[in-house]
Design an enzyme around this catalytic site. Structure first.
Site, short mmCIF file in Angstrom:
data_model
loop_
_atom_site.label_atom_id
_atom_site.label_comp_id
_atom_site.label_asym_id
_atom_site.label_seq_id
_atom_site.Cartn_x
_atom_site.Cartn_y
_atom_site.Cartn_z
N THR A 80 40.76 49.31 52.46
CA THR A 80 42.12 49.81 52.67
C THR A 80 42.85 49.89 51.34
O THR A 80 42.85 48.92 50.57
CB THR A 80 42.88 48.86 53.61
OG1 THR A 80 42.13 48.73 54.81
CG2 THR A 80 44.28 49.38 53.91
N CYS A 118 40.07 39.19 26.88
CA CYS A 118 38.93 38.66 27.64
C CYS A 118 38.18 37.62 26.84
O CYS A 118 37.55 36.73 27.39
CB CYS A 118 37.94 39.77 27.98
SG CYS A 118 38.73 41.28 28.47
#
Ligand SMILES: *Cc1c(COP(=O)(O)O)cnc(C)c1O
Length: 399
Positions: free
Chosen positions: A254, A340
């Protein structure tokens, strides 16, 4: 990296716009109704709740498409540029490998300065048997177009080269890369997380087949991104996520209506304000650079001085540890480079690819300016950096 507890009370000047950007208040406002009163599932076709959500998702798709010269049907929503890069690279390679009418092409070309999520996707394909070429960059951070021409052959499935590097801000020659790929029949993917809304992009003019976009790098929300997937000629991908077949079967699940709306609005604002913002940030960056040069010896700026986005400076402070420098200025939110990898103390692989040695790379900081950076903040930051570098350089060594 800094002492988190001790510094929690101070709100440092934010100079890390390549790591993430705050969601623009106008974008937040556009998103809010879709968390509450307009909560419908955009895939519900039987009632007004669903239709309303579908309509705003379609609008967002159009807003994103408009920024890159695409058709809205070519925009696939994802969770961010990491997922988009994975879907583009692994999805294309796997589709062609596994499809009986697929291609015998087995070569993938990328560069040594890509974001980790591109490098690791390509590493995985290499373990699976693909032939990988990682092109070096020159001292300015640019891929050599002659080397690329030589590497791209009829064996090449995919060329993945980022539009703008997240550590050094360097812009690659996208149109030329597109031409080279087209001539050899190879597909061209570009990670445009740091480029969208900052420089003009056109997937047709630049002959780009796949393009990754991230919401939180363009003043949109975190947790949403998009992948442009060319329809003519059609690019086919093997999905990473199977399910109800949403997003043309390429990304089931969704859709997050509020996040889609946020990404659409963020893309539109960034695009509308691109040229004004380009000029404003160029002048702030110049001010920053000149201020540092005037106050310090032994500073150098990494990456091509022309082929770059204006909101990024990557600075080497000779004889100073970047980590120590950041620690000594809690009033500035800076970084060593990639968010990161900022947890480890390895020197940046991007700076090493430019030819910096370990010690130079470890003496470098990334300064990221953006939409909410003010001139006074730049001046304060220059002042703080000059004082801190001076102090660290005069401190006795080995202490
Ligand atoms: C931030 C960034 C990504 C990762 O994007 P997410 O939306 O955080 O997954 C990928 N590539 C580049 C160049 C980036 O700057």
């Amino acid at each position: 990296m800094q002492n988190k507890k001790a510094n929690r009370s101070i709100k440092p000047i934010y100079l890390d716009y390549q790591a993430t950007t705050p969601t623009d208040p106008r974008v937040v406002k556009a998103m809010l109704p879709f968390f509450s009163e307009s909560f419908g599932n955009p895939h519900s076709v039987d009632h007004a709740y669903g239709w309303e959500a579908e309509e705003v998702v379609d609008k967002a798709r159009q807003q994103i498409a408009d920024v890159i010269g695409a058709d809205p049907r070519e925009i696939i929503f994802t969770s961010g540029a990491t997922e988009s890069n994975n879907l583009a690279i692994k999805g294309l390679a796997h589709f062609l490998r596994d499809n009986p009418r697929g291609s015998p092409r087995n070569r993938i070309i990328t560069t040594t300065i890509e974001h980790k999520c591109v490098l690791e996707s390509v590493n995985r394909l290499e373990r699976e048997g693909f032939d990988v070429i990682r092109l070096p960059v020159d001292a300015m951070g640019l891929v050599d177009m002659e080397a690329l021409s030589k590497a791209v052959t009829e064996e090449t499935v995919l060329v993945s080269i980022m539009a703008v590097n997240n550590e050094i801000g360097v812009i690659q020659h996208l149109s030329r890369i597109g031409e080279i790929c087209k001539a050899a029949g190879a597909k061209f993917h570009t990670d445009a997380a740091q480029a969208v809304g900052k420089i003009p992009l056109d997937v047709n003019k630049m002959q780009i087949d796949l393009m990754s976009i991230s919401g939180h790098k363009i003043y949109g929300p975190k947790g949403i991104g998009a992948l442009y997937v060319r329809r003519r000629p059609r690019i086919r991908l093997e999905p990473l996520i199977d399910g109800g077949g949403q997003e043309r079967g390429l990304r089931s699940g969704t859709l997050a209506t509020p996040l889609c709306v946020g990404l659409g609005a963020a893309a539109q604002y960034a695009n509308e304000e691109m040229f004004g913002e380009y000029d404003r940030l160029s002048s702030l960056s110049r001010r920053f650079q000149e201020g540092l040069k005037a106050g310090l010896v032994g500073v150098s700026f990494n990456g091509d001085p022309e082929q770059r986005i204006p909101g990024n400076l990557n600075v080497t402070f000779e004889d100073v540890s970047g980590v120590e420098l950041m620690k000594s200025i809690p009033g500035l939110a800076l970084s060593m480079g990639s968010a990161c990898t900022s947890a480890d103390l390895d020197p940046s692989y991007v700076l090493k690819a430019l030819g910096l040695n370990e010690s130079q790379a470890l003496s470098s900081l990334r300064i990221g300016l953006g939409r909410f950076t003010k001139e006074e903040e730049v001046d304060q930051a220059i002042d703080l950096l000059i004082k801190a570098v001076g102090k660290l350089r005069s401190a006795p060594r080995g202490s």
